[in-house]
Design a protein around this motif. Sequence first.
Motif, mmCIF file in Angstrom:
data_model
loop_
_atom_site.group_PDB
_atom_site.id
_atom_site.type_symbol
_atom_site.label_atom_id
_atom_site.label_comp_id
_atom_site.label_asym_id
_atom_site.label_seq_id
_atom_site.Cartn_x
_atom_site.Cartn_y
_atom_site.Cartn_z
ATOM 1 N N PRO A 97 0.820 -1.216 0.000
ATOM 2 C CA PRO A 97 0.000 0.000 0.000
ATOM 3 C C PRO A 97 0.851 1.263 0.000
ATOM 4 O O PRO A 97 2.079 1.213 0.159
ATOM 5 N N LYS A 98 0.211 2.389 -0.179
ATOM 6 C CA LYS A 98 0.890 3.678 -0.063
ATOM 7 C C LYS A 98 1.494 3.806 1.330
ATOM 8 O O LYS A 98 0.967 3.270 2.307
ATOM 9 N N ALA A 99 2.604 4.547 1.421
ATOM 10 C CA ALA A 99 3.283 4.709 2.710
ATOM 11 C C ALA A 99 3.711 6.152 2.904
ATOM 12 O O ALA A 99 4.022 6.863 1.947
ATOM 13 N N ASP A 100 3.727 6.566 4.156
ATOM 14 C CA ASP A 100 4.212 7.897 4.519
ATOM 15 C C ASP A 100 5.713 7.890 4.795
ATOM 16 O O ASP A 100 6.410 8.871 4.537
ATOM 17 N N ILE A 101 6.185 6.784 5.355
ATOM 18 C CA ILE A 101 7.610 6.632 5.661
ATOM 19 C C ILE A 101 8.050 5.245 5.197
ATOM 20 O O ILE A 101 7.432 4.238 5.545
ATOM 21 N N VAL A 102 9.101 5.224 4.391
ATOM 22 C CA VAL A 102 9.635 3.959 3.886
ATOM 23 C C VAL A 102 11.084 3.821 4.338
ATOM 24 O O VAL A 102 11.906 4.721 4.142
ATOM 25 N N PHE A 103 11.398 2.688 4.942
ATOM 26 C CA PHE A 103 12.770 2.328 5.277
ATOM 27 C C PHE A 103 13.261 1.341 4.223
ATOM 28 O O PHE A 103 12.702 0.257 4.066
ATOM 29 N N LEU A 104 14.290 1.726 3.498
ATOM 30 C CA LEU A 104 14.896 0.856 2.491
ATOM 31 C C LEU A 104 16.404 0.944 2.690
ATOM 32 O O LEU A 104 17.167 1.340 1.832
ATOM 33 N N ARG A 105 16.812 0.562 3.884
ATOM 34 C CA ARG A 105 18.190 0.835 4.306
ATOM 35 C C ARG A 105 19.095 -0.378 4.127
ATOM 36 O O ARG A 105 18.729 -1.505 4.451
ATOM 37 N N ASN A 106 20.280 -0.099 3.586
ATOM 38 C CA ASN A 106 21.348 -1.101 3.495
ATOM 39 C C ASN A 106 20.960 -2.325 2.670
ATOM 40 O O ASN A 106 21.364 -3.447 2.971
ATOM 41 N N VAL A 107 20.197 -2.078 1.607
ATOM 42 C CA VAL A 107 19.861 -3.170 0.697
ATOM 43 C C VAL A 107 20.141 -2.787 -0.753
ATOM 44 O O VAL A 107 20.531 -3.632 -1.556
ATOM 45 N N MET A 108 20.007 -1.494 -1.092
ATOM 46 C CA MET A 108 20.216 -1.072 -2.476
ATOM 47 C C MET A 108 21.658 -1.286 -2.936
ATOM 48 O O MET A 108 21.921 -1.416 -4.135
ATOM 49 N N ILE A 109 22.588 -1.337 -2.005
ATOM 50 C CA ILE A 109 24.001 -1.538 -2.362
ATOM 51 C C ILE A 109 24.247 -2.895 -3.019
ATOM 52 O O ILE A 109 25.280 -3.097 -3.661
ATOM 53 N N TYR A 110 23.296 -3.830 -2.897
ATOM 54 C CA TYR A 110 23.497 -5.169 -3.455
ATOM 55 C C TYR A 110 22.937 -5.306 -4.872
ATOM 56 O O TYR A 110 23.091 -6.355 -5.492
ATOM 57 N N PHE A 111 22.262 -4.258 -5.387
ATOM 58 C CA PHE A 111 21.646 -4.329 -6.700
ATOM 59 C C PHE A 111 22.483 -3.610 -7.756
ATOM 60 O O PHE A 111 23.221 -2.667 -7.446
ATOM 61 N N ASP A 112 22.308 -4.022 -9.014
ATOM 62 C CA ASP A 112 22.957 -3.285 -10.087
ATOM 63 C C ASP A 112 22.119 -2.056 -10.436
ATOM 64 O O ASP A 112 21.025 -1.850 -9.887
ATOM 65 N N LEU A 113 22.617 -1.236 -11.349
ATOM 66 C CA LEU A 113 21.978 0.041 -11.641
ATOM 67 C C LEU A 113 20.561 -0.128 -12.179
ATOM 68 O O LEU A 113 19.638 0.603 -11.765
ATOM 69 N N ASP A 114 20.349 -1.082 -13.080
ATOM 70 C CA ASP A 114 19.010 -1.282 -13.638
ATOM 71 C C ASP A 114 18.017 -1.677 -12.565
ATOM 72 O O ASP A 114 16.872 -1.200 -12.551
ATOM 73 N N ALA A 115 18.431 -2.566 -11.673
ATOM 74 C CA ALA A 115 17.544 -2.986 -10.590
ATOM 75 C C ALA A 115 17.218 -1.821 -9.665
ATOM 76 O O ALA A 115 16.070 -1.647 -9.233
ATOM 77 N N LYS A 116 18.217 -1.015 -9.353
ATOM 78 C CA LYS A 116 17.980 0.159 -8.511
ATOM 79 C C LYS A 116 16.949 1.083 -9.145
ATOM 80 O O LYS A 116 16.037 1.589 -8.465
#
Length: 270
Positions: free
Chosen positions: A203-222
Amino acid sequence: MTQSEFDLVRKLAFDEAGIVLEHDKQYLVESRLQSLAKQTSHESPSSLIGQIARDIRLKQKVVEAMTTNETTFFRDHEPFEMLKNEILPALIQARQETRQLRFWYAACSTGQEPYSMLMLLAEHFPQLASWNVTHLATDISKDVIAKAKEGEYSQFEVNRGLPAVYLTKYFQKKGLHWKVSDALREQLRFQELNLNRTWVGIPKADIVFLRNVMIYFDLDAKRRIFQQLERTLEPDGYLFLGTAETTLNVTASFQRVAFGRTACYRPAAA
């Protein structure tokens, strides 16, 4: 582990979860698969790898073993101070009419992050008890979601970042472990989610935590993930990334907002 087996695992992790395993990570992959082989009664990582084409659940476990689940209570500290002192007071004021707040912990791991947020809210924003506040915690791994849902931690785990006063107030001793109170655990809804796939049921969110996970993806996935975040985060919402993560050169849809020595991100139009 042979080179071809390592290449197979690298391809599997990338195809299934968007996880990039560099060429110098073979030792890490072998170590994690050695542990998984013991858990699943296989003689060796090679024996385990030989079975994944015929066992969907085993294939999923191999992918999950490639994820890093390092987390602590109140990790990095300053983002929580920012939330307490700046962001939450502003959001609460902005939501006075709807009296609704929605939190999403997109890579919740074993649960320390969402439980930290719940304790912060209970301590400093008691007025939210009468609001409609929802907390969604997701992760790709069934095993870490099960641990997070259980809310039971070792003495070592609660010693990492958790104030002693919170330990006695929000946990109960259970043998050698500590268990989060039912009052906090009941506020969390858990869901399996592969961030590298199309998100369903988010669902829609006011606050999203997406911490310390994006570093594992390549640019397209990000870029795919940020595109989906654009549709998920409210126009005046807040996004938290890890201290080593940024939207710079990835997307122009979010702008960095500094608060003292730390920062978060907001939709660019906000």
